[in-house]
Design a protein around this motif. Structure first.
Motif, PDB file in Angstrom:
ATOM      1  N   GLU A   1      60.400  69.756  62.488  1.00  0.00           N
ATOM      2  CA  GLU A   1      61.364  69.179  61.551  1.00  0.00           C
ATOM      3  C   GLU A   1      61.441  67.665  61.735  1.00  0.00           C
ATOM      4  O   GLU A   1      61.496  66.907  60.768  1.00  0.00           O
ATOM      5  CB  GLU A   1      62.748  69.796  61.785  1.00  0.00           C
ATOM      6  CG  GLU A   1      62.850  71.272  61.429  1.00  0.00           C
ATOM      7  CD  GLU A   1      64.216  71.836  61.772  1.00  0.00           C
ATOM      8  OE1 GLU A   1      65.095  71.039  62.193  1.00  0.00           O
ATOM      9  OE2 GLU A   1      64.419  73.053  61.624  1.00  0.00           O
ATOM     10  N   VAL A   2      61.428  67.244  62.993  1.00  0.00           N
ATOM     11  CA  VAL A   2      61.496  65.816  63.301  1.00  0.00           C
ATOM     12  C   VAL A   2      60.228  65.106  62.842  1.00  0.00           C
ATOM     13  O   VAL A   2      60.271  64.011  62.258  1.00  0.00           O
ATOM     14  CB  VAL A   2      61.701  65.618  64.822  1.00  0.00           C
ATOM     15  CG1 VAL A   2      61.615  64.145  65.185  1.00  0.00           C
ATOM     16  CG2 VAL A   2      63.037  66.193  65.259  1.00  0.00           C
ATOM     17  N   VAL A   3      59.079  65.714  63.129  1.00  0.00           N
ATOM     18  CA  VAL A   3      57.802  65.107  62.746  1.00  0.00           C
ATOM     19  C   VAL A   3      57.715  64.947  61.234  1.00  0.00           C
ATOM     20  O   VAL A   3      57.250  63.915  60.724  1.00  0.00           O
ATOM     21  CB  VAL A   3      56.628  65.969  63.265  1.00  0.00           C
ATOM     22  CG1 VAL A   3      55.306  65.496  62.654  1.00  0.00           C
ATOM     23  CG2 VAL A   3      56.558  65.907  64.783  1.00  0.00           C
ATOM     24  N   GLN A   4      58.175  65.943  60.495  1.00  0.00           N
ATOM     25  CA  GLN A   4      58.100  65.874  59.037  1.00  0.00           C
ATOM     26  C   GLN A   4      59.088  64.869  58.445  1.00  0.00           C
ATOM     27  O   GLN A   4      59.009  64.548  57.254  1.00  0.00           O
ATOM     28  CB  GLN A   4      58.316  67.261  58.439  1.00  0.00           C
ATOM     29  CG  GLN A   4      57.203  68.238  58.809  1.00  0.00           C
ATOM     30  CD  GLN A   4      57.052  69.352  57.797  1.00  0.00           C
ATOM     31  OE1 GLN A   4      56.820  69.125  56.617  1.00  0.00           O
ATOM     32  NE2 GLN A   4      57.186  70.580  58.265  1.00  0.00           N
ATOM     33  N   GLN A   5      59.977  64.349  59.285  1.00  0.00           N
ATOM     34  CA  GLN A   5      60.860  63.261  58.876  1.00  0.00           C
ATOM     35  C   GLN A   5      60.188  61.901  59.101  1.00  0.00           C
ATOM     36  O   GLN A   5      60.774  60.860  58.847  1.00  0.00           O
ATOM     37  CB  GLN A   5      62.173  63.321  59.660  1.00  0.00           C
ATOM     38  CG  GLN A   5      63.041  64.529  59.349  1.00  0.00           C
ATOM     39  CD  GLN A   5      64.219  64.660  60.295  1.00  0.00           C
ATOM     40  OE1 GLN A   5      64.471  63.787  61.142  1.00  0.00           O
ATOM     41  NE2 GLN A   5      64.946  65.759  60.179  1.00  0.00           N
ATOM     42  N   GLY A   6      58.944  61.947  59.600  1.00  0.00           N
ATOM     43  CA  GLY A   6      58.194  60.721  59.823  1.00  0.00           C
ATOM     44  C   GLY A   6      58.369  60.129  61.207  1.00  0.00           C
ATOM     45  O   GLY A   6      58.027  58.952  61.419  1.00  0.00           O
ATOM     46  N   ARG A   7      58.855  60.914  62.150  1.00  0.00           N
ATOM     47  CA  ARG A   7      59.110  60.412  63.494  1.00  0.00           C
ATOM     48  C   ARG A   7      58.109  60.988  64.489  1.00  0.00           C
ATOM     49  O   ARG A   7      57.541  62.060  64.274  1.00  0.00           O
ATOM     50  CB  ARG A   7      60.536  60.762  63.915  1.00  0.00           C
ATOM     51  CG  ARG A   7      61.588  60.171  62.971  1.00  0.00           C
ATOM     52  CD  ARG A   7      62.934  60.820  63.137  1.00  0.00           C
ATOM     53  NE  ARG A   7      63.555  60.504  64.400  1.00  0.00           N
ATOM     54  CZ  ARG A   7      64.734  60.998  64.782  1.00  0.00           C
ATOM     55  NH1 ARG A   7      65.384  61.837  63.985  1.00  0.00           N
ATOM     56  NH2 ARG A   7      65.250  60.659  65.927  1.00  0.00           N
ATOM     57  N   ASP A   8      57.888  60.248  65.587  1.00  0.00           N
ATOM     58  CA  ASP A   8      57.032  60.710  66.672  1.00  0.00           C
ATOM     59  C   ASP A   8      57.886  61.271  67.797  1.00  0.00           C
ATOM     60  O   ASP A   8      59.110  61.061  67.843  1.00  0.00           O
ATOM     61  CB  ASP A   8      56.167  59.559  67.201  1.00  0.00           C
ATOM     62  CG  ASP A   8      55.103  59.140  66.204  1.00  0.00           C
ATOM     63  OD1 ASP A   8      54.516  60.027  65.554  1.00  0.00           O
ATOM     64  OD2 ASP A   8      54.855  57.923  66.076  1.00  0.00           O
ATOM     65  N   ILE A   9      57.241  61.949  68.729  1.00  0.00           N
ATOM     66  CA  ILE A   9      57.934  62.590  69.847  1.00  0.00           C
ATOM     67  C   ILE A   9      57.469  61.953  71.149  1.00  0.00           C
ATOM     68  O   ILE A   9      56.262  61.887  71.416  1.00  0.00           O
ATOM     69  CB  ILE A   9      57.632  64.103  69.877  1.00  0.00           C
ATOM     70  CG1 ILE A   9      58.042  64.757  68.553  1.00  0.00           C
ATOM     71  CG2 ILE A   9      58.319  64.775  71.055  1.00  0.00           C
ATOM     72  CD1 ILE A   9      57.380  66.093  68.312  1.00  0.00           C
ATOM     73  N   ILE A  10      58.395  61.478  71.962  1.00  0.00           N
ATOM     74  CA  ILE A  10      58.085  60.896  73.258  1.00  0.00           C
ATOM     75  C   ILE A  10      58.536  61.874  74.339  1.00  0.00           C
ATOM     76  O   ILE A  10      59.702  62.265  74.379  1.00  0.00           O
ATOM     77  CB  ILE A  10      58.794  59.542  73.471  1.00  0.00           C
ATOM     78  CG1 ILE A  10      58.540  58.601  72.286  1.00  0.00           C
ATOM     79  CG2 ILE A  10      58.344  58.906  74.785  1.00  0.00           C
ATOM     80  CD1 ILE A  10      57.104  58.261  72.066  1.00  0.00           C
ATOM     81  N   VAL A  11      57.609  62.264  75.211  1.00  0.00           N
ATOM     82  CA  VAL A  11      57.916  63.194  76.299  1.00  0.00           C
ATOM     83  C   VAL A  11      57.717  62.464  77.620  1.00  0.00           C
ATOM     84  O   VAL A  11      56.616  62.011  77.930  1.00  0.00           O
ATOM     85  CB  VAL A  11      57.008  64.442  76.230  1.00  0.00           C
ATOM     86  CG1 VAL A  11      57.370  65.423  77.331  1.00  0.00           C
ATOM     87  CG2 VAL A  11      57.136  65.118  74.872  1.00  0.00           C
ATOM     88  N   SER A  12      58.774  62.344  78.397  1.00  0.00           N
ATOM     89  CA  SER A  12      58.740  61.488  79.582  1.00  0.00           C
ATOM     90  C   SER A  12      57.986  62.074  80.769  1.00  0.00           C
ATOM     91  O   SER A  12      57.581  61.336  81.662  1.00  0.00           O
ATOM     92  CB  SER A  12      60.172  61.149  80.013  1.00  0.00           C
ATOM     93  OG  SER A  12      60.879  62.328  80.351  1.00  0.00           O
ATOM     94  N   GLN A  13      57.801  63.386  80.814  1.00  0.00           N
ATOM     95  CA  GLN A  13      57.101  64.017  81.932  1.00  0.00           C
ATOM     96  C   GLN A  13      55.717  64.491  81.489  1.00  0.00           C
ATOM     97  O   GLN A  13      55.604  65.290  80.564  1.00  0.00           O
ATOM     98  CB  GLN A  13      57.912  65.196  82.473  1.00  0.00           C
ATOM     99  CG  GLN A  13      57.208  66.042  83.523  1.00  0.00           C
ATOM    100  CD  GLN A  13      56.729  65.226  84.716  1.00  0.00           C
ATOM    101  OE1 GLN A  13      57.374  64.270  85.137  1.00  0.00           O
ATOM    102  NE2 GLN A  13      55.590  65.588  85.246  1.00  0.00           N
ATOM    103  N   PRO A  14      54.622  64.017  82.130  1.00  0.00           N
ATOM    104  CA  PRO A  14      53.271  64.400  81.717  1.00  0.00           C
ATOM    105  C   PRO A  14      53.009  65.901  81.677  1.00  0.00           C
ATOM    106  O   PRO A  14      52.257  66.374  80.826  1.00  0.00           O
ATOM    107  CB  PRO A  14      52.385  63.714  82.752  1.00  0.00           C
ATOM    108  CG  PRO A  14      53.175  62.522  83.185  1.00  0.00           C
ATOM    109  CD  PRO A  14      54.597  62.990  83.184  1.00  0.00           C
ATOM    110  N   THR A  15      53.612  66.651  82.593  1.00  0.00           N
ATOM    111  CA  THR A  15      53.426  68.103  82.570  1.00  0.00           C
ATOM    112  C   THR A  15      53.942  68.679  81.260  1.00  0.00           C
ATOM    113  O   THR A  15      53.278  69.493  80.614  1.00  0.00           O
ATOM    114  CB  THR A  15      54.155  68.768  83.757  1.00  0.00           C
ATOM    115  OG1 THR A  15      53.638  68.248  84.973  1.00  0.00           O
ATOM    116  CG2 THR A  15      53.976  70.272  83.743  1.00  0.00           C
ATOM    117  N   CYS A  16      55.117  68.258  80.861  1.00  0.00           N
ATOM    118  CA  CYS A  16      55.715  68.741  79.619  1.00  0.00           C
ATOM    119  C   CYS A  16      54.927  68.260  78.409  1.00  0.00           C
ATOM    120  O   CYS A  16      54.732  69.012  77.445  1.00  0.00           O
ATOM    121  CB  CYS A  16      57.161  68.287  79.519  1.00  0.00           C
ATOM    122  SG  CYS A  16      58.188  68.764  80.928  1.00  0.00           S
TER     123      CYS A  16
END
Length: 208
Positions: free
Chosen positions: A30-45
């Motif tokens: 839903e967030v991506v289709q709003q034109g936004r990217d996702i930042i994940v702070s932990q490399p494992t995740c």
């Protein structure tokens, strides 16, 4: 969005992992289709979202989410490459920075963006790539404690031989293992950049 589900996957509980992954994929898409990217702070995740979600929850949604997911250093370096006006000032540092290349960062095959970010400051960076012995959640289980400590001690010895006390790494789990082995604070590259540029001494911005 909840936990990425890695603790279940790493213990072989595929059903619970898949349930969690499906819920996260639906929300993140839903967030991506709003034109936004996702930042994940932990490399494992981040690895789980990028690589495992498309496998266990196959489909356009998971692929879309994976394509728009980034580690913090990866995202910032990519943005600086797109916009050449985004630059960092140069700093003076007598010792070289030791950068730990975490396993789950390397597994994403995006390069060592944390190292690249630090090098933009004009400082010397030496890469150390030994395993921290954490491996997601493996190193936190009691039956693996002894083996995990042996792995982290080899990494700590390699860092100690450099004589440097300025250490950075993208993985919070690996950073903690190094910290516990050496008694030295290991910082995320973005936090270290902020510190070296003197931004920590500036007051936070206040809203109107």
């Amino acid at each position: 969005v909840k936990c990425c589900g890695a603790p279940w996957l790493h213990q072989g509980n595929v059903a619970e992992f898949t349930r969690q992954a499906r819920a996260n994929v639906e929300r993140l898409d839903e967030v991506v289709q709003q034109g936004r990217d996702i930042i994940v702070s932990q490399p494992t995740c981040a690895y789980v979202v990028k690589r495992d979600y498309p496998i266990y929850v196959p489909g356009e949604q998971a692929e879309r989410v994976a394509a728009h997911t980034f580690d913090p250093s990866e995202y910032l370096v990519n943005q600086m490459r797109k916009d050449r006006s985004m630059t960092l000032g140069k700093v003076e540092l007598d010792e070289e920075i030791i950068f730990h290349a975490a396993c789950h960062t390397q597994a994403q095959n995006v390069g060592l963006k944390g190292r690249d970010l630090l090098k933009k400051l004009g400082v010397k960076v030496r890469v150390v790539a030994k395993c921290s012995g954490i491996d997601g959640t493996w190193g936190y289980r009691s039956e693996n404690a002894a083996s995990s400590l042996r792995m982290s001690s080899a990494l700590a010895d390699q860092i100690a031989k450099t004589g440097s006390t300025t250490i950075a790494g993208d993985c919070h789990l690996a950073n903690t293992a190094i910290d516990e082995a050496l008694g030295l604070r290991v910082e995320h590259p973005i936090s270290l950049v902020r510190k070296l540029m003197g931004l920590e001494t500036q007051p936070p911005l206040k809203g109107n």
